[in-house]
Design a protein around this motif. Structure first.
Motif, PDB file in Angstrom:
ATOM      1  N   PHE B  33       2.097  -3.222  -7.748  1.00  0.00           N
ATOM      2  CA  PHE B  33       2.040  -3.938  -7.271  1.00  0.00           C
ATOM      3  C   PHE B  33       0.154  -4.595  -7.271  1.00  0.00           C
ATOM      4  O   PHE B  33      -0.558  -2.959  -6.993  1.00  0.00           O
ATOM      5  N   PHE B  55       3.494  -7.327 -10.589  1.00  0.00           N
ATOM      6  CA  PHE B  55       4.081  -8.224  -9.100  1.00  0.00           C
ATOM      7  C   PHE B  55       2.276  -8.698  -8.617  1.00  0.00           C
ATOM      8  O   PHE B  55       1.908  -7.470  -8.574  1.00  0.00           O
ATOM      9  N   ASN B  56       1.622  -9.320  -9.258  1.00  0.00           N
ATOM     10  CA  ASN B  56      -0.198  -9.479  -8.638  1.00  0.00           C
ATOM     11  C   ASN B  56       0.608 -10.387  -7.953  1.00  0.00           C
ATOM     12  O   ASN B  56       0.976 -11.642  -8.091  1.00  0.00           O
ATOM     13  N   VAL B  57       0.624 -10.109  -6.253  1.00  0.00           N
ATOM     14  CA  VAL B  57       0.869 -11.345  -5.965  1.00  0.00           C
ATOM     15  C   VAL B  57      -0.251 -12.042  -5.054  1.00  0.00           C
ATOM     16  O   VAL B  57      -0.476 -12.359  -3.455  1.00  0.00           O
ATOM     17  N   MET B  60      -2.880 -10.942  -0.753  1.00  0.00           N
ATOM     18  CA  MET B  60      -2.077 -11.022   0.108  1.00  0.00           C
ATOM     19  C   MET B  60      -1.806  -9.591   0.175  1.00  0.00           C
ATOM     20  O   MET B  60      -0.574  -8.950   0.204  1.00  0.00           O
ATOM     21  N   GLU B  61      -2.164  -8.514   0.998  1.00  0.00           N
ATOM     22  CA  GLU B  61      -2.603  -7.658   1.002  1.00  0.00           C
ATOM     23  C   GLU B  61      -1.403  -6.886   1.913  1.00  0.00           C
ATOM     24  O   GLU B  61      -0.265  -6.274   1.688  1.00  0.00           O
ATOM     25  N   PRO B  62      -1.496  -7.856   3.359  1.00  0.00           N
ATOM     26  CA  PRO B  62      -0.252  -6.875   4.102  1.00  0.00           C
ATOM     27  C   PRO B  62       1.038  -7.159   3.455  1.00  0.00           C
ATOM     28  O   PRO B  62       1.459  -5.997   3.890  1.00  0.00           O
ATOM     29  N   THR B  63       0.858  -8.381   2.786  1.00  0.00           N
ATOM     30  CA  THR B  63       2.395  -8.479   2.664  1.00  0.00           C
ATOM     31  C   THR B  63       2.726  -7.789   1.187  1.00  0.00           C
ATOM     32  O   THR B  63       3.850  -7.486   1.001  1.00  0.00           O
ATOM     33  N   THR B  66       4.219  -4.362   2.183  1.00  0.00           N
ATOM     34  CA  THR B  66       5.197  -4.659   2.823  1.00  0.00           C
ATOM     35  C   THR B  66       6.923  -4.903   2.003  1.00  0.00           C
ATOM     36  O   THR B  66       7.771  -4.239   2.209  1.00  0.00           O
ATOM     37  N   MET B  67       6.560  -5.667   0.838  1.00  0.00           N
ATOM     38  CA  MET B  67       6.932  -6.329  -0.346  1.00  0.00           C
ATOM     39  C   MET B  67       7.255  -4.425  -0.545  1.00  0.00           C
ATOM     40  O   MET B  67       8.702  -4.346  -1.122  1.00  0.00           O
ATOM     41  N   GLY B  70      10.006  -2.679   1.237  1.00  0.00           N
ATOM     42  CA  GLY B  70      11.393  -3.277   0.626  1.00  0.00           C
ATOM     43  C   GLY B  70      11.887  -2.608  -0.125  1.00  0.00           C
ATOM     44  O   GLY B  70      12.752  -2.692  -0.467  1.00  0.00           O
ATOM     45  N   LEU B  71      11.309  -3.569  -2.163  1.00  0.00           N
ATOM     46  CA  LEU B  71      10.930  -2.235  -2.960  1.00  0.00           C
ATOM     47  C   LEU B  71      11.121  -0.773  -2.960  1.00  0.00           C
ATOM     48  O   LEU B  71      12.577  -0.395  -3.803  1.00  0.00           O
ATOM     49  N   ASN B  93      -1.568  -1.320   9.709  1.00  0.00           N
ATOM     50  CA  ASN B  93      -0.391  -1.950  10.534  1.00  0.00           C
ATOM     51  C   ASN B  93       1.048  -2.135   9.571  1.00  0.00           C
ATOM     52  O   ASN B  93       1.845  -1.530   9.484  1.00  0.00           O
ATOM     53  N   GLN B  94       0.980  -3.076   8.960  1.00  0.00           N
ATOM     54  CA  GLN B  94       1.843  -3.040   7.120  1.00  0.00           C
ATOM     55  C   GLN B  94       1.968  -1.700   6.859  1.00  0.00           C
ATOM     56  O   GLN B  94       2.875  -1.148   6.225  1.00  0.00           O
ATOM     57  N   SER B  98       5.895  -0.563   7.816  1.00  0.00           N
ATOM     58  CA  SER B  98       6.749  -0.340   6.618  1.00  0.00           C
ATOM     59  C   SER B  98       6.767   0.583   5.948  1.00  0.00           C
ATOM     60  O   SER B  98       7.893   0.597   4.853  1.00  0.00           O
TER      61      SER B  98
END
Lengths: 285, 319
Positions: B33, B55-57, B60-63, B66-67, B70-71, B93-94, B98
């Motif tokens: 990521f 994945f370049n999101v 959106m560092e916090p999510t 979390t993503m 999830g992976l 906090n993520q 997470s």
């Protein structure tokens, strides 16, 4: 699972949901702390998943093709634990250990303590991101399992919630079903008085979701929405479930004061009297 | 007043990006990521080679965290990169819940750590990340001193399950190690008995420079590379305390919560000896030329030499 539920099935689910509500009240009373209102509002949504829609083998929680359920509103842990107990996946007596030292039933769900928990949650706006990651993993594997994320409506004030929702829409994660427990209340009061999240359905649609607005206490509508979400391709689904905080207990309903509070023994007696087991319950749970 | 520009320098970020590409070949499940900084973090190299697993999101560092969790909870090894100020700060906090609380197998590789970010200024010069990350249960923290160690550490973290934080600088750095890296081990880069200088990241080269200068005067300085901040090589620090009697710690990080504080607490509890911390005081940085910034904020070779001299005086090694 996609076939419409028969009247008998619906009756069975209603009985189960009633029993889950009773178990929530009992466990919170024993614990002396915990989240009553949001557990009772999400009960029907959770019950429908654990008793019918979630493809899951309790004897093999590591099954790769299982559906995933992420309780992003981790404070609704009592509803999840109660449903597991009524379903027979954990012992009913264990509910008495909620929030106790050494218990598997942490104040917010913890995957290291309890199987069946896909992701430890509690800080809001994070479970949805983990669910998006799980759905992305499923996409990469060509898997067909569904990923469910249950969110609170107060959680929809959190920026990271919308980050994650944006990602779900961008990546067209059609195996992702976001369920929003829209009970209208958060800890300090009404969401719309504190920091309004409406128009919620329009926002979700703008984030590229199929949006289904339902009565979150009508099991027929819930099952129908789950089936439509599973059948949908090319975009994720967001179910905005209108619910009542504290549902089923007259003095808790619509009261934000019951967000993070447990009933006293006397209050629990009154509450349970309002929620007698439904007929046909013998031998269950 | 700056140290002379060192001869053979290599990019730690390139070393990371190239190693990701190699790992991507041997681990077909690995996912990477980034948050709109893939050119700077060099994850772009992986992204070009394995676009379906990159994945370049966006911003959106916090999510991203979390993503990534999830992976990872789905069985993958996941790398997530951005600048240190965003990885450890914006997404703290993520990372905490997470990734660490979930024991998710996510490797956070944060570039642009410390003052040497330079021109971007104090907003982007992260000098608190080592403290934030080493305070997290289940987290591994590594701060390599050069490109060879970066390559090895990236592989070691890939092969070690669990959350990890790897901090890289923006600037190229001289090669000062043989690239050996093991978690929980502090390699001795120079042998010595009069004083120990222990350092992380960009400061390791300066530690060696000061040791060399003191050596010319007949003073024998041990140099330790504290790249493995957590797990930490307590035995190496205690040996240094026993055998050299004083420890000087160098870091491009706040002295309040960094490795200097760590060395001081380990020695205070188990083998008290004089310890001095050279790092960033309780201050934010500012824009400037990277190496000049280090000097301005008290991390110059001269200042390190002065601190070393003070410790040698305490030990009675010099007058």
């Amino acid at each position: 699972m996609d076939a419409a539920a028969s009247p008998t099935e619906l009756r069975t689910l209603e009985r189960a949901a009633r029993e889950v509500r009773r178990a929530i009240l009992e466990m919170l009373t024993i614990s002396g702390s915990g989240h009553s209102g949001g557990s009772l509002s999400v009960t029907d949504l959770v019950t429908a998943l654990l008793f019918r829609d979630l493809r899951y083998d309790p004897h093999n929680p590591a099954w790769a093709d299982r559906d995933r359920l992420v309780l992003s509103k981790g404070h609704a842990a009592p509803a999840f634990y109660a449903a597991l107990a009524v379903r027979g996946w954990i012992p009913r007596e264990e509910l008495a250990t909620l929030r106790r030292l050494g218990s598997r039933l942490q104040g917010h769900v913890d995957r290291e303590k309890l199987p069946f928990v896909e992701a430890s949650t509690g800080c809001l706006g994070q479970g949805i991101g983990m669910a998006v990651g799980m759905a992305l993993d499923g996409r990469l594997r060509g898997a067909n399992h569904q990923v469910y994320a249950i969110l609170g409506d107060g959680e929809c004030q959190a920026g990271p919630t919308w980050e994650a929702l944006m990602a779900g829409g961008h990546f067209k994660l059609d195996r992702l079903t976001v369920i929003i427990d829209r009970n209208g209340l958060e800890t300090d009061g009404a969401t719309e008085a504190i920091l309004g999240i409406e128009p919620l359905a329009e926002k979700l649609a703008a984030f590229r979701y199929q949006v289904l607005e339902i009565d979150g206490h009508n099991l027929g509508e819930i099952l129908d929405a789950y089936a439509r979400a599973r059948a949908t391709r090319d975009r994720p689904t967001a179910i905005v479930a209108r619910t009542v905080k504290g549902k089923g207990v007259s003095f808790m309903e619509h009261q934000h004061a019951w967000h993070g509070k447990a009933p006293s023994r006397e209050e629990a007696q009154r509450a349970l009297a309002e929620l007698p087991p439904l007929p046909g319950e013998e031998g269950r749970a | 007043m700056s140290a002379p520009a060192p001869p053979r320098s290599e990019s730690l970020r390139d070393a990371y990006g190239q190693t990701l590409v190699e790992l991507g070949a041997s681990d077909p499940e690995m996912v990477v990521f980034d948050a709109d900084l893939s050119g700077s973090t060099r994850t772009v190299l992986f992204g070009k080679k394995y676009p379906e697993r990159f994945f370049n999101v966006g911003v959106m560092e916090p999510t991203m965290m979390t993503m990534a969790a999830g992976l990872a909870l789905s069985g993958r090894t996941v790398f997530a990169s951005t600048f240190a100020v965003f990885a450890a700060g914006q997404a703290y906090n993520q990372v905490r819940q997470s990734i660490c609380y979930n024991r998710a197998n996510v490797k956070i590789v944060a570039t642009h750590g410390g003052l040497t970010v330079g021109g971007d200024g104090g907003t982007h010069q992260m000098v608190e990340d080592i403290g934030l990350m080493r305070g997290l249960p289940r987290m591994t923290v590594v701060v390599p001193a050069d490109a060879p160690t970066t390559r090895t550490a990236t592989r070691v973290l890939h092969d070690t399950r669990g959350p990890a934080y790897l901090r890289l600088p923006r600037e190229n750095l001289p090669v000062v190690t043989d690239g050996e890296f093991r978690l929980g081990r502090a390699p001795e880069l120079a042998a010595g008995s009069d004083l120990t200088i222990a350092a992380v990241g960009v400061m390791v080269a300066r530690a060696l420079e000061v040791a060399r200068r003191l050596g010319e005067g007949g003073i024998s300085v041990r140099v330790l590379d504290l790249a493995s901040v957590k797990p930490f090589d307590e035995p190496a620090i205690l040996r240094a305390a026993r055998e050299t009697g004083a420890i000087l710690v160098l870091e491009e990080h706040s002295v309040l919560t960094g490795v200097g504080a760590l060395v001081a607490s380990v020695t205070a509890e188990q083998y008290p000896v004089p310890v001095r911390r050279v790092g960033v005081a309780d201050l934010f940085g500012e824009s400037g030329e990277p190496w000049a910034l280090l000097d301005r904020y008290g991390l110059s070779v001269e200042r390190i030499g002065d601190e070393a001299w003070e410790l040698l005086k305490l030990r009675g090694k010099v007058q």
